[in-house]
Design a protein around this motif. Structure first.
Motif, PDB file in Angstrom:
ATOM      1  N   GLU A  29      -1.220 -10.157  12.855  1.00 51.22           N
ATOM      2  CA  GLU A  29      -1.033  -8.720  12.621  1.00 51.22           C
ATOM      3  C   GLU A  29      -2.311  -7.956  12.973  1.00 51.22           C
ATOM      4  O   GLU A  29      -2.273  -6.892  13.590  1.00 51.22           O
ATOM      5  CB  GLU A  29      -0.653  -8.449  11.158  1.00 51.22           C
ATOM      6  CG  GLU A  29       0.694  -9.000  10.746  1.00 51.22           C
ATOM      7  CD  GLU A  29       1.061  -8.650   9.305  1.00 51.22           C
ATOM      8  OE1 GLU A  29       0.794  -7.520   8.864  1.00 51.22           O
ATOM      9  OE2 GLU A  29       1.640  -9.519   8.609  1.00 51.22           O
ATOM     10  N   ALA A  43       0.491   0.941   7.124  1.00 56.28           N
ATOM     11  CA  ALA A  43      -0.158  -0.370   7.082  1.00 56.28           C
ATOM     12  C   ALA A  43      -0.048  -0.919   5.665  1.00 56.28           C
ATOM     13  O   ALA A  43      -0.920  -0.687   4.822  1.00 56.28           O
ATOM     14  CB  ALA A  43      -1.617  -0.252   7.516  1.00 56.28           C
ATOM     15  N   GLY A  44       1.079  -1.597   5.387  1.00 55.24           N
ATOM     16  CA  GLY A  44       1.311  -2.071   4.038  1.00 55.24           C
ATOM     17  C   GLY A  44       1.589  -0.919   3.097  1.00 55.24           C
ATOM     18  O   GLY A  44       1.237  -0.965   1.918  1.00 55.24           O
ATOM     19  N   GLY A  99      -2.072  -0.961  -0.740  1.00 59.31           N
ATOM     20  CA  GLY A  99      -2.750  -2.067  -1.413  1.00 59.31           C
ATOM     21  C   GLY A  99      -4.023  -2.520  -0.730  1.00 59.31           C
ATOM     22  O   GLY A  99      -4.949  -1.749  -0.503  1.00 59.31           O
ATOM     23  N   ARG A 100      -3.997  -3.804  -0.366  1.00 60.05           N
ATOM     24  CA  ARG A 100      -5.178  -4.487   0.166  1.00 60.05           C
ATOM     25  C   ARG A 100      -5.769  -3.792   1.388  1.00 60.05           C
ATOM     26  O   ARG A 100      -6.986  -3.667   1.530  1.00 60.05           O
ATOM     27  CB  ARG A 100      -4.719  -5.908   0.518  1.00 60.05           C
ATOM     28  CG  ARG A 100      -5.722  -6.797   1.158  1.00 60.05           C
ATOM     29  CD  ARG A 100      -5.111  -8.163   1.353  1.00 60.05           C
ATOM     30  NE  ARG A 100      -3.898  -8.110   2.184  1.00 60.05           N
ATOM     31  CZ  ARG A 100      -3.087  -9.143   2.407  1.00 60.05           C
ATOM     32  NH1 ARG A 100      -3.331 -10.307   1.849  1.00 60.05           N
ATOM     33  NH2 ARG A 100      -2.022  -9.006   3.165  1.00 60.05           N
ATOM     34  N   GLY A 101      -4.911  -3.393   2.312  1.00 60.10           N
ATOM     35  CA  GLY A 101      -5.400  -2.629   3.450  1.00 60.10           C
ATOM     36  C   GLY A 101      -6.069  -3.437   4.543  1.00 60.10           C
ATOM     37  O   GLY A 101      -6.890  -2.895   5.300  1.00 60.10           O
ATOM     38  N   SER A 102      -5.704  -4.714   4.673  1.00 61.15           N
ATOM     39  CA  SER A 102      -6.378  -5.498   5.712  1.00 61.15           C
ATOM     40  C   SER A 102      -5.972  -5.045   7.121  1.00 61.15           C
ATOM     41  O   SER A 102      -6.800  -5.070   8.041  1.00 61.15           O
ATOM     42  CB  SER A 102      -6.120  -7.000   5.533  1.00 61.15           C
ATOM     43  OG  SER A 102      -4.792  -7.340   5.835  1.00 61.15           O
ATOM     44  N   ASN A 103      -4.734  -4.603   7.292  1.00 59.11           N
ATOM     45  CA  ASN A 103      -4.346  -4.072   8.613  1.00 59.11           C
ATOM     46  C   ASN A 103      -5.054  -2.753   8.899  1.00 59.11           C
ATOM     47  O   ASN A 103      -5.490  -2.512  10.027  1.00 59.11           O
ATOM     48  CB  ASN A 103      -2.824  -3.901   8.696  1.00 59.11           C
ATOM     49  CG  ASN A 103      -2.140  -5.200   9.065  1.00 59.11           C
ATOM     50  OD1 ASN A 103      -2.264  -5.675  10.196  1.00 59.11           O
ATOM     51  ND2 ASN A 103      -1.442  -5.798   8.112  1.00 59.11           N
ATOM     52  N   LEU A 117      -0.580 -12.887   9.152  1.00 57.09           N
ATOM     53  CA  LEU A 117      -1.503 -11.764   8.949  1.00 57.09           C
ATOM     54  C   LEU A 117      -2.617 -11.758   9.994  1.00 57.09           C
ATOM     55  O   LEU A 117      -3.012 -10.697  10.490  1.00 57.09           O
ATOM     56  CB  LEU A 117      -2.089 -11.817   7.530  1.00 57.09           C
ATOM     57  CG  LEU A 117      -2.862 -10.579   7.084  1.00 57.09           C
ATOM     58  CD1 LEU A 117      -1.960  -9.342   6.994  1.00 57.09           C
ATOM     59  CD2 LEU A 117      -3.536 -10.829   5.730  1.00 57.09           C
ATOM     60  N   MET A 132       4.155   0.652   0.946  1.00 60.52           N
ATOM     61  CA  MET A 132       5.352   0.014   0.401  1.00 60.52           C
ATOM     62  C   MET A 132       6.342   1.005  -0.206  1.00 60.52           C
ATOM     63  O   MET A 132       7.082   0.672  -1.131  1.00 60.52           O
ATOM     64  CB  MET A 132       4.948  -1.057  -0.626  1.00 60.52           C
ATOM     65  CG  MET A 132       4.030  -2.131  -0.051  1.00 60.52           C
ATOM     66  SD  MET A 132       4.618  -2.905   1.496  1.00 60.52           S
ATOM     67  CE  MET A 132       5.810  -4.059   0.810  1.00 60.52           C
ATOM     68  N   ILE A 180       3.818  -1.662  10.805  1.00 58.38           N
ATOM     69  CA  ILE A 180       3.784  -3.104  11.070  1.00 58.38           C
ATOM     70  C   ILE A 180       4.603  -3.808  10.009  1.00 58.38           C
ATOM     71  O   ILE A 180       4.489  -3.501   8.811  1.00 58.38           O
ATOM     72  CB  ILE A 180       2.354  -3.674  11.170  1.00 58.38           C
ATOM     73  CG1 ILE A 180       2.406  -5.141  11.601  1.00 58.38           C
ATOM     74  CG2 ILE A 180       1.559  -3.488   9.876  1.00 58.38           C
ATOM     75  CD1 ILE A 180       1.216  -5.611  12.392  1.00 58.38           C
ATOM     76  N   HIS A 181       5.457  -4.712  10.473  1.00 56.19           N
ATOM     77  CA  HIS A 181       6.376  -5.413   9.577  1.00 56.19           C
ATOM     78  C   HIS A 181       6.234  -6.919   9.818  1.00 56.19           C
ATOM     79  O   HIS A 181       6.222  -7.366  10.967  1.00 56.19           O
ATOM     80  CB  HIS A 181       7.814  -4.956   9.848  1.00 56.19           C
ATOM     81  CG  HIS A 181       8.806  -5.618   8.950  1.00 56.19           C
ATOM     82  ND1 HIS A 181       8.949  -5.271   7.623  1.00 56.19           N
ATOM     83  CD2 HIS A 181       9.687  -6.626   9.166  1.00 56.19           C
ATOM     84  CE1 HIS A 181       9.882  -6.024   7.073  1.00 56.19           C
ATOM     85  NE2 HIS A 181      10.348  -6.862   7.982  1.00 56.19           N
ATOM     86  N   PRO A 182       6.165  -7.713   8.716  1.00 54.10           N
ATOM     87  CA  PRO A 182       5.889  -9.144   8.883  1.00 54.10           C
ATOM     88  C   PRO A 182       7.135  -9.983   9.175  1.00 54.10           C
ATOM     89  O   PRO A 182       7.430 -10.938   8.472  1.00 54.10           O
ATOM     90  CB  PRO A 182       5.257  -9.526   7.537  1.00 54.10           C
ATOM     91  CG  PRO A 182       5.867  -8.583   6.555  1.00 54.10           C
ATOM     92  CD  PRO A 182       6.119  -7.304   7.295  1.00 54.10           C
TER      93      PRO A 182
HETATM   94  C1  GAR Z   1       1.210  -6.929   5.767  1.00 50.01           C
HETATM   95  O1  GAR Z   1       1.564  -8.265   5.942  1.00 50.01           O
HETATM   96  C2  GAR Z   1       2.272  -5.996   6.330  1.00 50.01           C
HETATM   97  O2  GAR Z   1       2.866  -6.506   7.503  1.00 50.01           O
HETATM   98  C3  GAR Z   1       3.265  -5.973   5.199  1.00 50.01           C
HETATM   99  O3  GAR Z   1       2.490  -5.948   4.037  1.00 50.01           O
HETATM  100  C4  GAR Z   1       1.224  -6.566   4.275  1.00 50.01           C
HETATM  101  C5  GAR Z   1       0.151  -5.577   3.938  1.00 50.01           C
HETATM  102  O4  GAR Z   1      -1.113  -6.179   3.977  1.00 50.01           O
HETATM  103  N1  GAR Z   1       4.103  -4.827   5.316  1.00 50.01           N
HETATM  104  C6  GAR Z   1       5.340  -4.771   4.813  1.00 50.01           C
HETATM  105  O5  GAR Z   1       5.867  -5.693   4.228  1.00 50.01           O
HETATM  106  C7  GAR Z   1       6.048  -3.454   5.052  1.00 50.01           C
HETATM  107  N2  GAR Z   1       7.360  -3.499   4.530  1.00 50.01           N
HETATM  108  P1  GAR Z   1      -2.429  -5.292   4.147  1.00 50.01           P
HETATM  109  O6  GAR Z   1      -2.384  -4.231   3.056  1.00 50.01           O
HETATM  110  O7  GAR Z   1      -3.560  -6.257   3.920  1.00 50.01           O
HETATM  111  O8  GAR Z   1      -2.422  -4.703   5.529  1.00 50.01           O
END
Ligand code: GAR
Length: 187
Positions: free
Chosen positions: A173, A86-87, A10-14, A170, A89, A107-109
């Motif tokens: 993270e 990184a996100g 998705g967004r990919g901020s990590n 986040l 899913m 990475i797990h929140p």
């Molecule tokens: C992050 O908060 C990550 O820790 C979480 O999804 C988000 C992705 O954001 N990951 C999970 O829940 C994994 N099961 P990002 O796409 O902006 O990095």
């Protein structure tokens, strides 16, 4: 520099935090490829705009083994030696995890071993926890179950919502993941 493949959904901020950290001279890793199971993931466009090799493969309409073989080939072709989720899913199969044994991190929140899976922040608030956070861990066959490599803690505030808490976690993270990945590739 140690080549890392990043998987996103998705967004990919990590992922962006990893890319930005990788560009400092003393960073021990480089982002060899960003791959996604969602061709329209906003993070893919960001990565391409920032000069990173990108790859997308939807798993729709094919067996999981076939989808994973395509992702695996893209990662290997790009020279990746470590995979950073990184996100991302989607659950990786046992066979995929075995092929990259000990070389996939995520990475797990939540403050693992608490709140594996989804809705981590809602569950932490509902439980009345004083703090939440994030963890970077090694990926094994057990969901969110591998050895924890690093964590950051965030206090839960009175009246917190899952969304507000998620925003504050986040930020942590984005600091934790580049740091732990750098340690991981140099160990
Ligand atoms: C992050 O908060 C990550 O820790 C979480 O999804 C988000 C992705 O954001 N990951 C999970 O829940 C994994 N099961 P990002 O796409 O902006 O990095």
């Amino acid at each position: 520099k140690h080549p890392v493949g990043v998987l996103i959904s998705g967004r990919g901020s990590n992922m962006a935090a990893l890319v930005e950290a990788s560009r400092s001279l003393d960073c021990p890793y480089t982002i060899a490829i960003v791959a996604s199971d969602k061709p329209d993931a906003p993070g893919l466009a960001w990565a391409a705009e920032h000069g990173i090799v990108t790859f997308a493969q939807s798993p729709k309409g094919m067996p999981k083994v076939e989808y994973e073989a395509i992702i695996d080939a893209a990662l290997r072709d790009a020279g990746a030696k470590t995979i950073a989720l990184a996100g991302y899913m989607r659950l990786l199969s046992d066979a995929f995890v075995a092929r990259w044994r000990g070389r996939i991190i995520n990475i797990h929140p939540s403050l693992l071993p608490k709140y594996k899976g989804l809705d981590t922040h809602g569950r932490a608030i509902a439980a009345g926890d004083e703090s939440a956070g994030c963890s970077v861990h090694i990926v094994t066959e057990e969901l969110d179950g591998g050895a924890v490599l690093g964590q950051a803690e965030v206090p839960i505030e009175p009246g917190d919502t899952p969304e507000r808490l998620a925003e504050r976690v986040l930020e942590k993270e984005h600091i934790l993941y580049p740091k732990v990945l750098a340690e991981f590739v140099t160990q």
